[in-house]
Enzyme design. Structure first.
Site, mmCIF file in Angstrom:
data_model
loop_
_atom_site.group_PDB
_atom_site.id
_atom_site.type_symbol
_atom_site.label_atom_id
_atom_site.label_comp_id
_atom_site.label_asym_id
_atom_site.label_seq_id
_atom_site.Cartn_x
_atom_site.Cartn_y
_atom_site.Cartn_z
ATOM 1 N N GLN A 1 6.599 10.152 11.655
ATOM 2 C CA GLN A 1 7.011 10.249 10.248
ATOM 3 C C GLN A 1 5.772 10.294 9.357
ATOM 4 O O GLN A 1 5.077 9.287 9.217
ATOM 5 C CB GLN A 1 7.856 9.009 9.932
ATOM 6 C CG GLN A 1 8.382 8.901 8.541
ATOM 7 C CD GLN A 1 9.027 7.533 8.311
ATOM 8 O OE1 GLN A 1 8.844 6.597 9.094
ATOM 9 N NE2 GLN A 1 9.781 7.392 7.246
ATOM 10 N N GLY A 2 5.479 11.452 8.771
ATOM 11 C CA GLY A 2 4.283 11.616 7.933
ATOM 12 C C GLY A 2 4.636 11.547 6.467
ATOM 13 O O GLY A 2 4.642 12.571 5.767
ATOM 14 N N SER B 1 2.926 6.027 12.607
ATOM 15 C CA SER B 1 3.204 5.391 13.899
ATOM 16 C C SER B 1 3.496 6.446 14.959
ATOM 17 O O SER B 1 4.255 7.387 14.712
ATOM 18 C CB SER B 1 4.426 4.461 13.804
ATOM 19 O OG SER B 1 4.220 3.488 12.823
ATOM 20 N N GLU C 1 16.227 4.654 8.261
ATOM 21 C CA GLU C 1 15.193 3.750 8.773
ATOM 22 C C GLU C 1 15.593 2.295 8.522
ATOM 23 O O GLU C 1 15.466 1.436 9.377
ATOM 24 C CB GLU C 1 13.869 4.061 8.083
ATOM 25 C CG GLU C 1 12.731 3.147 8.525
ATOM 26 C CD GLU C 1 11.361 3.650 8.055
ATOM 27 O OE1 GLU C 1 11.315 4.510 7.156
ATOM 28 O OE2 GLU C 1 10.357 3.173 8.601
HETATM 29 C C1 LIG Z 1 3.477 -1.376 11.155
HETATM 30 C C2 LIG Z 1 3.574 -0.255 10.142
HETATM 31 C C3 LIG Z 1 4.012 0.987 10.545
HETATM 32 C C4 LIG Z 1 4.120 2.028 9.616
HETATM 33 N N1 LIG Z 1 4.528 3.259 10.065
HETATM 34 C C5 LIG Z 1 4.595 4.300 9.197
HETATM 35 C C6 LIG Z 1 4.938 5.609 9.659
HETATM 36 O O1 LIG Z 1 5.214 5.814 10.835
HETATM 37 N N2 LIG Z 1 4.954 6.630 8.777
HETATM 38 C C7 LIG Z 1 4.668 6.450 7.449
HETATM 39 O O2 LIG Z 1 4.731 7.418 6.700
HETATM 40 N N3 LIG Z 1 4.313 5.222 6.983
HETATM 41 C C8 LIG Z 1 4.270 4.149 7.831
HETATM 42 N N4 LIG Z 1 3.895 2.903 7.373
HETATM 43 C C9 LIG Z 1 3.483 2.780 5.980
HETATM 44 C C10 LIG Z 1 4.422 2.004 5.113
HETATM 45 O O3 LIG Z 1 5.624 2.712 4.916
HETATM 46 C C11 LIG Z 1 3.661 1.738 3.814
HETATM 47 O O4 LIG Z 1 2.591 0.878 4.149
HETATM 48 C C12 LIG Z 1 4.530 1.114 2.752
HETATM 49 O O5 LIG Z 1 5.457 2.062 2.271
HETATM 50 C C13 LIG Z 1 3.719 0.528 1.594
HETATM 51 O O6 LIG Z 1 2.850 1.466 1.033
HETATM 52 P P1 LIG Z 1 1.299 1.109 0.776
HETATM 53 O O7 LIG Z 1 0.759 0.503 2.045
HETATM 54 O O8 LIG Z 1 0.641 2.337 0.239
HETATM 55 O O9 LIG Z 1 1.297 -0.040 -0.315
HETATM 56 P P2 LIG Z 1 1.421 0.118 -1.907
HETATM 57 O O10 LIG Z 1 2.557 1.029 -2.222
HETATM 58 O O11 LIG Z 1 0.076 0.455 -2.465
HETATM 59 O O12 LIG Z 1 1.824 -1.340 -2.333
HETATM 60 C C14 LIG Z 1 0.897 -2.425 -2.421
HETATM 61 C C15 LIG Z 1 1.668 -3.649 -2.931
HETATM 62 O O13 LIG Z 1 2.201 -3.410 -4.249
HETATM 63 C C16 LIG Z 1 3.608 -3.590 -4.276
HETATM 64 N N5 LIG Z 1 4.254 -2.605 -5.161
HETATM 65 C C17 LIG Z 1 3.994 -1.264 -5.217
HETATM 66 N N6 LIG Z 1 4.814 -0.675 -6.136
HETATM 67 C C18 LIG Z 1 5.598 -1.670 -6.674
HETATM 68 C C19 LIG Z 1 6.648 -1.698 -7.656
HETATM 69 N N7 LIG Z 1 7.056 -0.591 -8.277
HETATM 70 N N8 LIG Z 1 7.223 -2.902 -7.929
HETATM 71 C C20 LIG Z 1 6.825 -4.050 -7.297
HETATM 72 N N9 LIG Z 1 5.826 -4.076 -6.363
HETATM 73 C C21 LIG Z 1 5.227 -2.909 -6.058
HETATM 74 C C22 LIG Z 1 4.045 -3.339 -2.832
HETATM 75 O O14 LIG Z 1 5.286 -3.936 -2.542
HETATM 76 C C23 LIG Z 1 2.891 -3.968 -2.047
HETATM 77 O O15 LIG Z 1 3.033 -5.350 -1.945
HETATM 78 C C24 LIG Z 1 3.787 1.828 8.270
HETATM 79 C C25 LIG Z 1 3.334 0.565 7.852
HETATM 80 C C26 LIG Z 1 3.227 -0.472 8.765
HETATM 81 C C27 LIG Z 1 2.742 -1.813 8.285
#
Ligand SMILES: Cc1cc2nc3c(=O)[nH]c(=O)nc-3n(C[C@H](O)[C@H](O)[C@H](O)COP(=O)(O)OP(=O)(O)OC[C@H]3O[C@@H](n4cnc5c(N)ncnc54)[C@H](O)[C@@H]3O)c2cc1C
Length: 382
Positions: free
Chosen positions: A124-125, A159, A242
């Site tokens: 999933q990209g 992932s 998901e």
């Molecule tokens: C084990 C693991 C597997 C993963 N696998 C995949 C995968 O296969 N494919 C893929 O595409 N992604 C994957 N991800 C990514 C995951 O979906 C993202 O990490 C997640 O969506 C959060 O995005 P970010 O890390 O950019 O954090 P950010 O969006 O930058 O958020 C940082 C912090 O700010 C908070 N925040 C942001 N916006 C708001 C808001 N509007 N209101 C309140 N709080 C807010 C968030 O909750 C978080 O605590 C994976 C992540 C993990 C940990």
């Protein structure tokens, strides 16, 4: 809803139990991630041969056409048998169901069978360095060139990308349109030089996920899913699946971890400690609540035809409960919970990601507040 199984459901469960008893997946290979993945891929092939891969998929797409209750039974029994999840879990739970809603007949014919048999693995990209929770901010660009698209950009936290043949890719196809409207959902072939996969090592020592560097990758027009500019809606179908799909399997795994912890606490005399007993009781109540919520989620799918925002509540509570459980294990086992090779050390470290993967807790709380409770939308300062 009535939680008593009908005769047909009991027969389904018994047939599955007998199959699982005769088809023990064996112990997970220790240490080497590639071997572990090969083991889970082989497990999916065996499920497929036995007619148990994609139980919830309609028979016309090669599934078993199981009812929602039978699907729940399937995941509960898989968890009970301590069998692993199939290797192509993203294809089975996210990619396939998304194609069934949005895909063309050609896409379904081409892709559904190899997803079931684990012949072709999916990833999933979605996430990018500056577009995780705010998916609509993504910058990966796709530009039309003849009858194909040229894609350039970067994805992160992907992932299973190291094993994947296909990527569910969301890219920007219109830079002028409003940010939700300029996106398109593609199926990108990972087997091209323009796609570089670099592993990211986690705190557990594993590299489950990766960075993707995409430099003028080619995607034929035929691999657009759900129409150009419609990527946001298609991606939401994937995200809802998901959050809803894994609920049953995960709640059974949670129950097993709790049973293991209870046994360990008993061996160490920790049950005499009123605080430990109280925390265990609270976890037991949460596990039961999650089980019932998973069933409630099913009846919602039965009623509305697709998973709803309630899946966000289950996912949030599951991640919190798992984190509370491993924290209690660390208190009960003390230093033993942190020793290399202890299964609890792994659980403790891996649980940190639970409140981020599949939607962060803060985002899920927003969804529950707005779409389940109907609270007013959060006003942020301009
Ligand atoms: C084990 C693991 C597997 C993963 N696998 C995949 C995968 O296969 N494919 C893929 O595409 N992604 C994957 N991800 C990514 C995951 O979906 C993202 O990490 C997640 O969506 C959060 O995005 P970010 O890390 O950019 O954090 P950010 O969006 O930058 O958020 C940082 C912090 O700010 C908070 N925040 C942001 N916006 C708001 C808001 N509007 N209101 C309140 N709080 C807010 C968030 O909750 C978080 O605590 C994976 C992540 C993990 C940990």
């Amino acid at each position: 809803m009535d939680l008593t199984f009908s005769e047909t459901e009991t027969a389904f469960r018994d047939e599955l139990r007998a199959w699982l008893a005769a088809n023990d997946p064996g112990a997970e290979p220790q240490g080497d991630e590639d071997e572990q993945y090969a083991w889970r891929r082989d497990w999916q092939r065996r499920l497929h041969e036995g007619g148990w891969a994609g139980v919830h998929w309609p028979t016309e797409y090669g599934g078993r056409g199981a009812t929602l209750t039978q699907t729940a039974i399937f995941f509960e029994e898989l968890g009970r048998a301590r069998a692993p999840l199939p290797a192509n879990v993203l294809g089975l739970l996210l990619g396939g169901p998304t194609l069934m809603v949005w895909g063309t007949d050609e896409q379904k014919d081409r892709h559904l069978a190899p997803i079931l048999s684990a012949e072709e693995i999916w990833c999933q990209g979605f996430s990018e360095p500056d577009a995780g929770s705010d998916l609509a901010a993504l910058k990966t660009r796709a530009v039309k060139d003849g009858d194909s698209w040229v894609v350039t950009g970067q994805k992160v936290w992907t992932s299973g990308a190291q094993y994947a043949k296909w990527c569910m890719l969301v890219a920007r196809t219109d830079t002028e349109a409003a940010k939700h409207k300029g996106l398109t959902y593609f199926l990108m072939d990972m087997e091209q030089d323009a796609v570089q996969v670099r592993p990211l090592r986690q705190i557990t020592g594993e590299a489950e996920f990766n960075e993707l560097f995409i430099e003028e990758a080619r995607i034929p027009d035929a691999n657009v899913v759900g129409g150009v500019g419609n990527g946001w809606k298609v991606a939401l179908t994937t995200l809802m699946n998901e959050r809803a799909g894994l609920a049953f399997f995960l709640q059974v795994r949670l129950r097993q971890l709790l049973d293991d912890l209870l046994a360990e606490a008993g061996r160490r005399g920790a049950l005499e400690d009123a605080v430990v007993a109280d925390r265990l009781a609270a976890l037991h109540i949460r596990c039961e609540t999650l089980r019932l919520m998973a069933w409630k989620g099913l009846s919602a799918i039965e009623r509305y035809g697709q998973p709803g925002p309630e899946g966000s509540l289950t996912k949030w509570l599951w991640s919190e409960t798992n984190q509370q459980l491993v924290a209690l294990a660390a208190d009960v086992l003390g230093a033993d919970a942190h020793t290399a090779g202890s299964p609890w050390a792994y659980e403790l470290l891996r649980a940190r990601g639970n409140s981020i993967e599949g939607g962060t807790t803060e985002i899920l709380k927003n969804i529950v507040a707005e779409r389940v409770l109907g609270l007013p939308r959060l006003q942020t300062a301009a």
